[in-house]
Design a protein around this motif. Structure first.
Motif: not given
Length: 206
Positions: A2, A4-5, A8, A112, A114
């Motif tokens: 996926k 994500i910016k 996290p 993820y 990004g």
């Protein structure tokens, strides 16, 4: 996988769950900035090794260096934009290589990718064996800075700019090498490694 910016932050609840299942927190730098600062000597070492490797493959590309010294002239024009684009592409390929060595990466719900400014990243919360973690970490360095130069030189498409990208990639792999050192020193044989934000956890295989 996926989009994500940004990576996290550590999920404290998940950290407690990992501890409950026997995981210990890896002793590592607390931030990306700290990791980069600590790994700068590794960056210099890797760039020197990559430079010597490129020289070994084709010494004629280093003829601009003489006993009287070295002269380098820098000019900026439209082609400089293409050079910068090549550097960004090199960084993206570096991260893609990380990704392809993560098991079932394209179907993973815990992996993820990004962009952070001009830099791309790949982040996974999948449980990896120690051996797999080391493989994921080392392959961009091995392929881009040591294997690809052999192939490109063999096909006669070697150049000063490709040498630069090879050395540039090696220097950028310093944090990967730092992670390899930390995991090798702390994670037991056949252990597992799990990421939770910028923190890593490990345990011995049962």
């Amino acid at each position: 996988m996926k989009f994500i910016k940004k990576i996290p932050p550590e999920d404290e609840k998940r950290s407690e769950e990992l501890a409950h299942h026997g995981y210990k927190k890896l002793k590592e730098p607390k931030s990306v900035g700290a990791a980069i600062a600590i790994s700068l000597p590794l960056s210099m070492l890797l760039m020197v090794l990559a430079g010597f490797w490129c020289y070994f493959l084709n010494p004629t590309f280093f003829d601009f260096m003489s006993e009287e010294g070295m002269s380098i002239e820098l000019t900026f024009h439209l082609s400089s934009i293409l050079y910068l684009a090549g550097m960004v592409l090199c960084l993206l390929i570096h991260e893609l290589i990380h990704a392809v060595f993560i098991p079932k990466v394209w179907r993973s719900e815990k992996t993820y990718w990004g962009f952070n400014g001009l830099f791309g990243f790949v982040y996974t919360e999948e449980k990896l064996t120690k051996e797999r973690f080391l493989l994921v970490s080392i392959m961009p360095l091995i392929l881009i800075s040591f294997v690809f130069p052999v192939i490109l030189n063999a096909f006669g498409i070697w150049s000063h700019y490709l040498i630069f990208l090879s050395v540039f990639n090696a220097g950028g792999a310093c944090v990967d090498l730092l992670n390899i050192v930390l995991v090798t020193a702390q994670v037991p044989y056949r252990g597992y490694v799990v990421s939770n934000g910028y923190s890593s956890f490990y345990k011995k295989a049962s």
